[in-house]
Design an enzyme around this catalytic site. Structure first.
Site, mmCIF file in Angstrom:
data_model
loop_
_atom_site.group_PDB
_atom_site.id
_atom_site.type_symbol
_atom_site.label_atom_id
_atom_site.label_comp_id
_atom_site.label_asym_id
_atom_site.label_seq_id
_atom_site.Cartn_x
_atom_site.Cartn_y
_atom_site.Cartn_z
ATOM 1 N N ARG A 224 42.045 36.201 34.295
ATOM 2 C CA ARG A 224 42.810 36.118 33.161
ATOM 3 C C ARG A 224 41.917 35.596 31.876
ATOM 4 N NH1 ARG A 224 45.116 39.652 35.108
ATOM 5 N NH2 ARG A 224 47.498 39.434 35.706
ATOM 6 N N HIS A 272 40.225 45.104 30.364
ATOM 7 C CA HIS A 272 41.061 44.574 31.503
ATOM 8 C C HIS A 272 41.490 45.650 32.365
ATOM 9 C CE1 HIS A 272 44.770 41.742 32.531
ATOM 10 N NE2 HIS A 272 44.353 42.488 33.672
HETATM 11 P P1 NDP Z 1 46.001 35.211 45.422
HETATM 12 O O1 NDP Z 1 47.115 34.607 45.154
HETATM 13 O O2 NDP Z 1 45.631 36.013 46.731
HETATM 14 O O3 NDP Z 1 44.630 34.217 45.641
HETATM 15 C C1 NDP Z 1 44.515 33.131 44.857
HETATM 16 C C2 NDP Z 1 43.592 32.445 45.109
HETATM 17 O O4 NDP Z 1 43.140 31.191 44.116
HETATM 18 C C3 NDP Z 1 43.580 31.625 46.465
HETATM 19 O O5 NDP Z 1 42.410 31.530 47.094
HETATM 20 C C4 NDP Z 1 44.174 30.012 45.927
HETATM 21 O O6 NDP Z 1 43.815 29.100 46.879
HETATM 22 C C5 NDP Z 1 43.206 29.899 44.729
HETATM 23 N N1 NDP Z 1 43.702 29.012 43.652
HETATM 24 C C6 NDP Z 1 44.964 29.057 43.008
HETATM 25 N N2 NDP Z 1 44.998 27.958 42.464
HETATM 26 C C7 NDP Z 1 43.718 27.136 42.457
HETATM 27 C C8 NDP Z 1 43.408 25.816 42.317
HETATM 28 N N3 NDP Z 1 44.291 25.315 41.375
HETATM 29 N N4 NDP Z 1 42.515 25.374 42.785
HETATM 30 C C9 NDP Z 1 41.504 26.300 43.612
HETATM 31 N N5 NDP Z 1 41.967 27.425 44.029
HETATM 32 C C10 NDP Z 1 42.998 27.844 43.398
HETATM 33 O O7 NDP Z 1 45.585 36.052 44.256
HETATM 34 P P2 NDP Z 1 44.636 37.524 44.143
HETATM 35 O O8 NDP Z 1 43.532 37.506 44.824
HETATM 36 O O9 NDP Z 1 45.666 38.502 44.727
HETATM 37 O O10 NDP Z 1 44.682 37.613 42.607
HETATM 38 C C11 NDP Z 1 43.803 36.705 41.868
HETATM 39 C C12 NDP Z 1 43.973 37.182 40.313
HETATM 40 O O11 NDP Z 1 43.381 37.976 40.064
HETATM 41 C C13 NDP Z 1 45.392 37.514 39.726
HETATM 42 O O12 NDP Z 1 46.421 36.376 39.629
HETATM 43 C C14 NDP Z 1 45.172 37.965 38.543
HETATM 44 O O13 NDP Z 1 45.259 36.990 37.536
HETATM 45 C C15 NDP Z 1 43.843 38.455 38.733
HETATM 46 N N6 NDP Z 1 43.743 40.037 38.447
HETATM 47 C C16 NDP Z 1 42.935 40.559 37.669
HETATM 48 C C17 NDP Z 1 42.746 41.968 37.679
HETATM 49 C C18 NDP Z 1 42.095 42.814 36.378
HETATM 50 O O14 NDP Z 1 42.114 44.143 36.348
HETATM 51 N N7 NDP Z 1 41.315 41.763 35.706
HETATM 52 C C19 NDP Z 1 43.286 42.868 38.499
HETATM 53 C C20 NDP Z 1 44.008 42.076 39.568
HETATM 54 C C21 NDP Z 1 44.161 40.903 39.650
HETATM 55 P P3 NDP Z 1 44.608 29.139 48.324
HETATM 56 O O15 NDP Z 1 43.927 30.197 49.085
HETATM 57 O O16 NDP Z 1 44.211 27.831 49.026
HETATM 58 O O17 NDP Z 1 46.085 29.141 48.044
HETATM 59 C C1 OXD Z 2 46.766 42.425 37.724
HETATM 60 C C2 OXD Z 2 45.964 43.096 36.766
HETATM 61 O O1 OXD Z 2 47.172 41.193 37.735
HETATM 62 O O2 OXD Z 2 45.783 44.461 36.673
HETATM 63 O O3 OXD Z 2 46.831 43.226 38.787
HETATM 64 O O4 OXD Z 2 45.656 42.324 35.591
#
Ligand code: NDP
Ligand code: OXD
Length: 309
Positions: A224, A272
């Site tokens: 993000r 994006h």
């Molecule tokens: P998940 O919820 O599966 O994974 C999030 C990860 O971040 C977990 O490993 C979590 O740790 C870690 N995390 C969260 N907060 C913290 C913190 N404060 N400190 C350390 N680690 C942290 O999310 P996804 O993998 O499905 O997606 C991740 C992000 O990717 C989405 O939220 C979105 O913003 C972005 N995205 C962007 C896209 C684009 O086109 N640019 C498309 C799709 C997604 P733990 O495992 O220990 O809980």
């Molecule tokens: C998502 C994105 O969060 O596309 O899936 O940004």
């Protein structure tokens, strides 16, 4: 059972077809043609207008079209008692893995330098670094971070990941918590951000964090725009602390035409698109969760608003 879809206007037809295929016989409506609001039990939304969800009196669950749910959390009128279900589907995961691997290889193989050389018709070989000596660090080892980490490990890169809780991913060194962050950054040549946007992660990609990377590291932000402090990224690029960056997300989207990032020679910009939710596999995932709800089971991938993701 009526489901209301609020997606982007240009992809509504393929979403409708996919939802009708995986939820046969169900009433699917596409916002703003919502009909009687009292009929709607499920909402599948991307950037819902504030107040839309609160206006549906019999809503039972909110599905996010994307993996991130910050667009739903931003609605001050979101009905807080309803489950919000983030998108986990193979099309999105595959797309993100492709994009991250492509960008890591791009920086690893000096493609930006070769592009600049080509602009000057310059024929010069840059000594390659073996993958085993290139250290990749992934912020976030969730669904998307883990999938990318596994593929990169398969190329022979030296891969580490950072999360809140410790992980066991074959071929990937796990760091966690505040204490683990500095240790991972210190051994990272190419940093990939795949964190959710939360109060804790907002602005994390700032001058303080970038200073902990080895000089000349590269950054790939596919999470993000709220994670990055763009003035700090620009300063780090100017000083050489950062060599190159791939940015798919921005503090303001679309990226304003006067942003210096557009024209920065060391920055790759995409609008994006790192991963796009694929209607067919996504509709299948929504249908599976609706089946769970209707058979009395807890839905999968429910957001914990205490953690923010
Ligand atoms: P998940 O919820 O599966 O994974 C999030 C990860 O971040 C977990 O490993 C979590 O740790 C870690 N995390 C969260 N907060 C913290 C913190 N404060 N400190 C350390 N680690 C942290 O999310 P996804 O993998 O499905 O997606 C991740 C992000 O990717 C989405 O939220 C979105 O913003 C972005 N995205 C962007 C896209 C684009 O086109 N640019 C498309 C799709 C997604 P733990 O495992 O220990 O809980
Ligand atoms: C998502 C994105 O969060 O596309 O899936 O940004």
């Amino acid at each position: 059972m009526t489901l209301l879809l609020k997606s982007e206007s240009d992809d509504a037809a393929s979403w409708l077809a996919a939802l009708q295929k995986h939820l046969p016989g169900r009433d699917i409506r596409v916002w703003p043609d919502s009909g009687d609001a009292a009929d709607i039990r499920y909402a599948l939304v991307w950037h819902p207008p504030p107040g839309l969800l609160a206006s549906l009196p019999n809503l039972e669950a909110i599905f996010s079209v994307g993996a991130g749910i910050d667009h739903i959390a931003a609605d001050p009128q979101r009905p807080g008692h309803l489950p919000v279900i983030r998108m986990v589907e193979e099309g999105l995961t595959t797309g993100m893995t492709e994009f991250v691997v492509m960008q890591v290889l791009f920086h690893h193989r000096d493609m930006l330098s070769y592009r600049h050389q080509a602009e000057e018709c310059r024929w010069r070989e840059i000594t390659a670094v073996p993958a085993s000596e290139r250290r990749i660090g992934i912020l976030g080892l969730g669904v998307l971070g883990r999938a990318a980490a596994e593929k990169l490990a398969g190329f022979g890169f030296d891969v580490a990941g950072w999360s809140r809780s410790p992980k066991q991913v074959p071929g990937v060194t796990s760091y966690h918590g505040e204490a683990g962050l500095g240790a991972m950054l210190a051994r990272t040549d190419i940093l990939v951000c795949l964190l959710p946007l939360t109060d804790e992660t907002e602005g994390l990609l700032n001058a303080r964090l970038l200073a902990q990377l080895p000089r000349g590291a590269c950054l790939i932000n596919v999470a993000r725009g709220g994670h990055q402090v763009e003035a700090d990224l620009l300063a780090a690029l100017e000083s050489g602390q950062l060599k190159e960056a791939t940015l798919d997300v921005f503090q303001e989207e679309p990226l304003p035409p006067d942003s210096p990032l557009w024209r920065h020679p060391q920055v790759i910009i995409t609008p994006h698109i790192a991963a796009q939710t694929m209607p067919d596999t996504a509709a299948q995932s929504v249908a599976q969760n609706i089946a769970r709800i209707e058979s009395g089971q807890a839905p999968l991938n429910v957001v914990d608003f205490g953690r923010g993701y």
